[in-house]
Scaffold this motif. Structure first.
Motif, PDB file in Angstrom:
ATOM      1  N   THR A  47       0.708  -1.316   0.033  1.00 58.26           N
ATOM      2  CA  THR A  47      -0.056   0.032  -0.093  1.00 58.26           C
ATOM      3  C   THR A  47       0.737   1.183   0.010  1.00 58.26           C
ATOM      4  O   THR A  47       2.116   0.977   0.270  1.00 58.26           O
ATOM      5  CB  THR A  47      -1.134   0.123   1.261  1.00 58.26           C
ATOM      6  OG1 THR A  47      -0.059   0.317   2.543  1.00 58.26           O
ATOM      7  CG2 THR A  47      -1.673  -1.308   1.352  1.00 58.26           C
ATOM      8  N   ALA A  48       0.347   2.448   0.001  1.00 62.49           N
ATOM      9  CA  ALA A  48       1.301   3.720  -0.147  1.00 62.49           C
ATOM     10  C   ALA A  48       1.847   3.950   1.166  1.00 62.49           C
ATOM     11  O   ALA A  48       2.599   4.556   1.227  1.00 62.49           O
ATOM     12  CB  ALA A  48       0.324   4.639  -0.542  1.00 62.49           C
ATOM     13  N   ASN A  49       1.322   3.361   2.370  1.00 56.58           N
ATOM     14  CA  ASN A  49       1.970   3.841   3.531  1.00 56.58           C
ATOM     15  C   ASN A  49       1.815   2.411   4.557  1.00 56.58           C
ATOM     16  O   ASN A  49       1.672   2.771   5.624  1.00 56.58           O
ATOM     17  CB  ASN A  49       0.993   4.954   4.327  1.00 56.58           C
ATOM     18  CG  ASN A  49       1.214   6.175   3.497  1.00 56.58           C
ATOM     19  OD1 ASN A  49       2.182   6.831   3.655  1.00 56.58           O
ATOM     20  ND2 ASN A  49       0.367   6.307   2.579  1.00 56.58           N
ATOM     21  N   MET A  50       2.529   1.321   3.926  1.00 58.06           N
ATOM     22  CA  MET A  50       2.609   0.420   4.776  1.00 58.06           C
ATOM     23  C   MET A  50       3.792   0.564   5.495  1.00 58.06           C
ATOM     24  O   MET A  50       4.711   1.334   5.433  1.00 58.06           O
ATOM     25  CB  MET A  50       2.693  -1.052   4.159  1.00 58.06           C
ATOM     26  CG  MET A  50       2.815  -2.346   4.775  1.00 58.06           C
ATOM     27  SD  MET A  50       3.266  -3.646   3.902  1.00 58.06           S
ATOM     28  CE  MET A  50       5.097  -3.559   3.668  1.00 58.06           C
ATOM     29  N   GLN A  51       4.226   0.087   6.875  1.00 55.07           N
ATOM     30  CA  GLN A  51       5.258   0.114   7.818  1.00 55.07           C
ATOM     31  C   GLN A  51       5.775  -1.139   7.934  1.00 55.07           C
ATOM     32  O   GLN A  51       4.926  -2.075   8.379  1.00 55.07           O
ATOM     33  CB  GLN A  51       4.937   1.130   8.925  1.00 55.07           C
ATOM     34  CG  GLN A  51       3.777   0.643   9.831  1.00 55.07           C
ATOM     35  CD  GLN A  51       3.503   1.847  10.840  1.00 55.07           C
ATOM     36  OE1 GLN A  51       4.429   2.694  11.189  1.00 55.07           O
ATOM     37  NE2 GLN A  51       2.574   1.451  11.668  1.00 55.07           N
ATOM     38  N   TYR A 111       1.270  -0.567  -5.697  1.00 48.10           N
ATOM     39  CA  TYR A 111       2.465  -0.034  -6.491  1.00 48.10           C
ATOM     40  C   TYR A 111       3.640  -1.038  -6.384  1.00 48.10           C
ATOM     41  O   TYR A 111       4.492  -1.007  -5.938  1.00 48.10           O
ATOM     42  CB  TYR A 111       2.886   0.909  -5.460  1.00 48.10           C
ATOM     43  CG  TYR A 111       1.923   2.232  -5.216  1.00 48.10           C
ATOM     44  CD1 TYR A 111       1.269   3.193  -6.383  1.00 48.10           C
ATOM     45  CD2 TYR A 111       1.203   2.026  -4.130  1.00 48.10           C
ATOM     46  CE1 TYR A 111       0.210   3.722  -5.839  1.00 48.10           C
ATOM     47  CE2 TYR A 111       0.140   2.965  -3.711  1.00 48.10           C
ATOM     48  CZ  TYR A 111      -0.387   3.601  -4.777  1.00 48.10           C
ATOM     49  OH  TYR A 111      -1.326   4.426  -4.424  1.00 48.10           O
ATOM     50  N   PRO A 112       3.245  -2.175  -7.499  1.00 48.50           N
ATOM     51  CA  PRO A 112       4.199  -3.277  -7.437  1.00 48.50           C
ATOM     52  C   PRO A 112       5.687  -2.792  -7.899  1.00 48.50           C
ATOM     53  O   PRO A 112       6.654  -3.469  -7.240  1.00 48.50           O
ATOM     54  CB  PRO A 112       3.677  -4.293  -8.675  1.00 48.50           C
ATOM     55  CG  PRO A 112       2.911  -3.334  -9.387  1.00 48.50           C
ATOM     56  CD  PRO A 112       2.338  -2.401  -8.268  1.00 48.50           C
ATOM     57  N   MET A 113       6.105  -1.804  -8.471  1.00 50.26           N
ATOM     58  CA  MET A 113       7.232  -1.424  -8.966  1.00 50.26           C
ATOM     59  C   MET A 113       7.962  -0.881  -7.625  1.00 50.26           C
ATOM     60  O   MET A 113       9.302  -0.930  -7.719  1.00 50.26           O
ATOM     61  CB  MET A 113       7.069  -0.410 -10.057  1.00 50.26           C
ATOM     62  CG  MET A 113       6.794  -1.206 -11.505  1.00 50.26           C
ATOM     63  SD  MET A 113       7.690  -2.594 -11.884  1.00 50.26           S
ATOM     64  CE  MET A 113       9.323  -2.058 -12.383  1.00 50.26           C
TER      65      MET A 113
END
Ligand SMILES: [Zn+2]
Length: 278
Positions: free
Chosen positions: A189-193, A228-230
């Protein structure tokens, strides 16, 4: 497992089954089915490994599994056999009210479903004394997901925490206790941690869904779920070599057989040396 003054345990919540094709993205089935044999419905078995961390006098839970708020239909689709998190925490003498901090790497249902529970027709925080920590961008996306990923987000897993004023929303990397660092790693995701645990010169690194199982150590093995696989690829090329080179213990949230391992580089991939953790 001890890292200096920090101690942690792997706490399984049980298993879920997800579509094998979605788990392995562009990888052809003849390759992935050798690593993860599918069932009759083409699903592969995945663990949901949480962590109990003791640091600085605090009890910290990383991830909460899928929880128990499931309809029979969805329970069947995902073949859930849990929740086991609370029973497994009790093995360590840890009751829900003992948890001081809950970390969600992101808010997909298999990582935060145990955040809340039903009590007399109301959804309430499972861990009444805990602050729940997630990236602000992940929370904002979770309450307003896209058509493509909304099936992964159930608002009952996180909106009741906001209503109870139990949520802490981070913006970027943060150390939240001695030796406990949260590192924003976008891709899935855009903001995984991810979660880095360290003490006395030793380190363990929870990959979260950057590398959900040991099979995903191969660089092109990237989940179809990733938004966002790249970016996932870039972050795999950044973090996996570092974990291997610096001899950190790698923690795999979804691997049903190898929750923890040391990594050895071999060509373009990494061999795993499973580690025994109680
Ligand atoms: Zn996820």
């Amino acid at each position: 497992m001890k890292l200096g003054n920090l101690e942690f345990h792997i706490i399984p919540d049980g298993h879920c089954y997800l579509d094998g094709g979605a788990m392995f993205g562009v990888i052809p089935k003849p390759l992935w089915e050798k690593k993860a044999p599918p069932d009759a419905r083409n699903r592969v078995q995945l663990a949901m490994n949480c962590l109990l961390v003791y640091s600085g006098g605090k009890r910290i839970l990383v991830e909460t599994g899928a929880g128990g708020k499931w309809t029979p239909k969805l329970r069947d689709i995902y073949n859930l056999d849990g929740p086991r998190l609370l029973d497994n925490l009790l093995h360590y003498g840890c009751h829900p009210h003992d948890i001081d901090v809950v970390i969600n790497t992101h808010l997909h249902f298999d990582h935060c479903g145990g955040n809340t529970r039903v009590e007399k027709d109301r959804v309430v925080p499972t861990f009444p004394n805990a602050r729940y920590i997630v990236q602000r961008g992940e929370f904002e996306h979770a309450v307003n997901p896209t058509e493509r990923d909304r099936a992964s987000y159930f608002t009952e897993n996180f909106v009741p925490l906001q209503e109870a004023n139990k949520l802490s929303l981070l913006e970027g990397d943060r150390a939240i206790a001695p030796g406990v660092e949260l590192i924003r790693v976008p891709g899935h995701t855009a903001n995984m941690q991810c979660v880095k645990l360290s003490g006395d010169g030793k380190t363990a690194f929870a990959f979260a869904d950057l590398v959900p199982t040991t099979a995903h150590l191969r660089l092109p093995w990237i989940m179809g779920y990733d938004l966002y696989p790249m970016t996932t690829l870039e972050n795999k090329k950044k973090w996996i070599p570092q974990v291997a080179r610096e001899e950190w213990l790698a923690l795999f949230v979804h691997d049903p057989a190898v929750p923890a391992a040391y990594l050895r580089q071999r060509g373009e991939t990494w061999d795993v040396e499973p580690a025994k953790i109680d």
